[in-house]
Design a protein around this motif. Structure first.
Motif, PDB file in Angstrom:
ATOM      1  N   PHE A  52       0.916  -1.223   0.001  1.00  0.00           N
ATOM      2  CA  PHE A  52      -0.016  -0.130  -0.097  1.00  0.00           C
ATOM      3  C   PHE A  52       1.127   1.166   0.024  1.00  0.00           C
ATOM      4  O   PHE A  52       0.702   2.305  -0.729  1.00  0.00           O
ATOM      5  N   SER A  90      -5.549  -0.548   9.686  1.00  0.00           N
ATOM      6  CA  SER A  90      -6.400  -0.773   8.585  1.00  0.00           C
ATOM      7  C   SER A  90      -5.511   0.163   7.415  1.00  0.00           C
ATOM      8  O   SER A  90      -5.049   1.048   7.580  1.00  0.00           O
ATOM      9  N   ASP A  91      -5.999  -0.005   6.106  1.00  0.00           N
ATOM     10  CA  ASP A  91      -5.667   0.631   5.102  1.00  0.00           C
ATOM     11  C   ASP A  91      -6.128   2.059   5.317  1.00  0.00           C
ATOM     12  O   ASP A  91      -5.331   3.292   4.908  1.00  0.00           O
ATOM     13  N   ALA A  92      -7.327   2.574   5.769  1.00  0.00           N
ATOM     14  CA  ALA A  92      -7.816   3.623   5.936  1.00  0.00           C
ATOM     15  C   ALA A  92      -7.048   4.391   7.135  1.00  0.00           C
ATOM     16  O   ALA A  92      -6.783   5.844   6.869  1.00  0.00           O
ATOM     17  N   THR A  95      -8.892  10.639   2.705  1.00  0.00           N
ATOM     18  CA  THR A  95      -9.954   9.288   2.876  1.00  0.00           C
ATOM     19  C   THR A  95     -11.343   9.601   2.820  1.00  0.00           C
ATOM     20  O   THR A  95     -12.077   8.713   2.798  1.00  0.00           O
ATOM     21  N   GLN A 110      -9.777   2.477  -4.078  1.00  0.00           N
ATOM     22  CA  GLN A 110      -9.499   1.641  -3.080  1.00  0.00           C
ATOM     23  C   GLN A 110      -8.187   1.445  -2.572  1.00  0.00           C
ATOM     24  O   GLN A 110      -7.988   1.296  -1.226  1.00  0.00           O
ATOM     25  N   HIS A 111      -7.390   1.277  -3.767  1.00  0.00           N
ATOM     26  CA  HIS A 111      -5.945   0.885  -3.005  1.00  0.00           C
ATOM     27  C   HIS A 111      -5.000   1.951  -3.437  1.00  0.00           C
ATOM     28  O   HIS A 111      -4.517   2.777  -2.676  1.00  0.00           O
ATOM     29  N   THR A 155      -8.649   8.070  -1.418  1.00  0.00           N
ATOM     30  CA  THR A 155      -7.896   6.609  -0.802  1.00  0.00           C
ATOM     31  C   THR A 155      -8.833   5.873  -0.114  1.00  0.00           C
ATOM     32  O   THR A 155      -9.294   6.352   1.004  1.00  0.00           O
ATOM     33  N   THR A 156      -8.582   4.835  -0.245  1.00  0.00           N
ATOM     34  CA  THR A 156      -9.197   3.534   0.589  1.00  0.00           C
ATOM     35  C   THR A 156     -10.783   3.550   0.506  1.00  0.00           C
ATOM     36  O   THR A 156     -11.380   3.245   1.430  1.00  0.00           O
ATOM     37  N   ARG A 183     -13.907   2.148  -0.395  1.00  0.00           N
ATOM     38  CA  ARG A 183     -14.544   0.882  -1.116  1.00  0.00           C
ATOM     39  C   ARG A 183     -15.820   1.212  -1.490  1.00  0.00           C
ATOM     40  O   ARG A 183     -16.810   1.275  -0.435  1.00  0.00           O
TER      41      ARG A 183
END
Length: 543
Positions: free
Chosen positions: A161, A206-208, A218, A255-256, A300-301, A303
């Motif tokens: 990431f 988490s990614d977030a 985000t 998302q990524h 970003t992130t 979903r």
């Protein structure tokens, strides 16, 4: 601190003076121009600059020099200044050698002689290299540290990431003394542990959470836009750039990381306008900055899990429950790599088995035997890239050859690499290991065989990311979004048929690989994005 250096080396004194003269004319205020008349002398000069702590921005080397060719000089100069931009000066007759050098020394540009007038043929090239050098993170990436186990799937995901979002970091194995002290100071939390520049800790984020910690956006800044673009691959970035540049308030949800699958490519050599090739990360970075310059909001992130029509508005719903509405939506979610189904492989995903290029793992492949599965361009680009550091690369292809699925230029490059072996009519049938991949079983024309392997990169076709779409958006049997004349349901409105890239839900368009019948090329995806915006305008004018 003294000025950074632009160094030019050419064994012809008159050419050397001419290059230095043109460089001083434009860049002397910001850079020190150093010239040398042989590769060894230039290396001596670079070594002295390094000892003094001076930085070097651009290296220009003539290709044909008697003691040391330009390619040989640039290759050795990489050890001293790995972030300097590399430009090869060459005659037209040596163009093939220059193109081959792209893969040998990761050449940034080759410049044909003569370059007069410099305002048209020389300065634009050097301007671009200087700009790229300024934007390159050249400090030791010690501000952000990631502590994790070598074969932890989540540790890999965190590093991937950060790498794909071009956030510099240092990875520390959990067994080294510095990592042990950091884990102890953080209270022995779950790994991976992320230590930010201000000393705060994030345990198994988490990614977030990770995105917020490194300054990525985000959340959308508004509830309603003219255009929502879902997916920041080439199609989505193209749509965002064209939409915002034409006055549409645009938000881009990814998302990524921006770039999609193309963003993971080590080098794209057949994209129009980049004769020296361009890495997927560079192309994605340029497109992202271009989009932001026009005012695109990049989330970003994000979903997206749902899409529906509410009157004239089109509403996308995200996994966290938030909603974003717009006049129109462009679906550019791309595709994901299909999974290998051989026994044992699922257990090692992220622990030796990687889907896509997984650039964060490239350093670990040094001196290893690695396996790449796939016969299309993505697999070929990965094999060429890994061949620079790996002891041997095994390209495993189910078909009888590469000709039906891989571009000719890549086939030629692979054939010229002595440490790449192509296994045709071969498939991976099993994987084995303890806490990570250690062995592969393969089946080919000569029967079944087992190989020691810690790295397997998989590129075996793609599947669309459309499971979240409802029945209002028609798809084909494989899940690709149907548009325009391919829609079997009525589609469009009572007064018109659906536009060419419009889905069965009016005001929602599809672009790039997610669209049924699309051409799986970067240029085609960008074109889809631009065309979709033109059709959005037509939709808005008529709605």
């Amino acid at each position: 601190m003294s000025k950074p250096v632009i160094l030019t080396v050419d064994d012809d004194p008159s050419v050397s003076r001419a290059v230095a003269r043109d460089l001083r004319r434009r860049y002397a205020e910001e850079f020190r121009i150093v010239r040398a008349e042989s590769g060894p002398l230039a290396l001596d000069a670079l070594a002295e600059l390094k000892l003094r702590g001076d930085d070097t921005a651009v290296l220009l080397a003539d290709h044909r020099m008697p003691e040391m060719t330009g390619v040989e000089f640039l290759e050795r100069a990489m050890d001293l200044y790995p972030f300097a931009r590399r430009v090869l000066l060459t005659a037209y007759a040596d163009t093939d050698a220059a193109i081959q050098a792209i893969n040998v020394v990761d050449l940034d540009h080759y410049l044909l002689k003569p370059w007069n007038p410099p305002e048209e043929k020389f300065y634009p090239v050097i301007d671009a290299q200087v700009d790229a050098w300024r934007r390159t993170e050249r400090r030791r990436p010690a501000d952000l540290r990631v502590v994790g186990h070598r074969w932890s799937a989540r540790s890999y995901e965190v590093r991937d990431f950060l790498a794909r979002n071009q956030v510099p970091y240092t990875f520390l194995l959990d067994t080294v003394p510095e990592a042990v002290e950091l884990v102890k100071a953080a209270g022995s939390p779950d790994l991976p542990l992320v230590v930010t520049a201000d000393g705060s800790f994030l345990a198994a984020p988490s990614d977030a959470e990770l995105a917020a910690a490194v300054g990525l956006t985000t959340e959308a800044g508004a509830d309603f836009y003219d255009l929502v673009v879902v997916g920041a691959g080439p199609a989505g970035l193209g749509a965002a750039v064209y939409g915002a540049s034409e006055g549409l308030r645009t938000v881009l949800i990814e998302q990524h990381a921006s770039g999609g699958q193309a963003g993971q490519s080590s080098r794209i050599e057949n994209y129009l306008g980049f004769p020296d090739g361009v890495s997927g990360a560079q192309l994605a970075d340029r497109a992202r900055r271009q989009a932001e310059r026009f005012g695109v909001e990049l989330v970003t992130t994000g979903r997206v899990t749902g899409l529906e029509a509410r009157g004239q508005a089109r509403v996308v719903r995200q996994a966290d429950g938030t909603e974003i509405a717009a006049h129109a939506v462009i679906l550019a979610t791309g595709v994901s790599y299909r999974r290998l189904t051989a026994p044992g492989l699922d257990a090692f995903t992220g622990r030796g088995v990687f889907y896509g290029a997984a650039t964060a793992e490239t350093p670990g492949c040094a001196g290893q035997e690695v396996f790449v599965v796939g016969g299309a361009n993505s697999a070929g680009q990965c094999a060429v890239h890994l061949a620079r550091t790996a002891e041997r690369v095994h390209l495993v292809v189910r078909a009888a050859g590469l000709e039906t699925s891989m571009s000719h230029y890549l086939i030629e490059q692979i054939a010229a690499l002595p440490n790449v072996r192509v296994h045709c009519r071969t498939a991976v049938t099993a994987a084995d290991g303890d806490d990570h991949l250690e062995r592969l079983t393969l089946s080919g024309p000569d029967g079944e065989w087992t190989a020691d392997a810690q790295y397997l990169f998989v590129f075996i076709g793609a599947e669309p990311r459309t499971d979240w779409l409802g029945a209002d958006v028609e798809r084909d049997a494989a899940g690709y979004v149907l548009t325009g004349p391919d829609i079997s349901a009525p589609g469009g409105t009572a007064v018109r048929a659906p536009y060419f890239l419009e889905t069965s839900l009016p005001g929602v368009f599809a672009a790039g690989d997610v669209r049924a019948g699309s051409i799986k090329r970067v240029a085609a995806a960008v074109g889809d994005g631009a065309m979709a915006v033109a059709l959005v305008h037509r939709y808005l004018e008529g709605s």
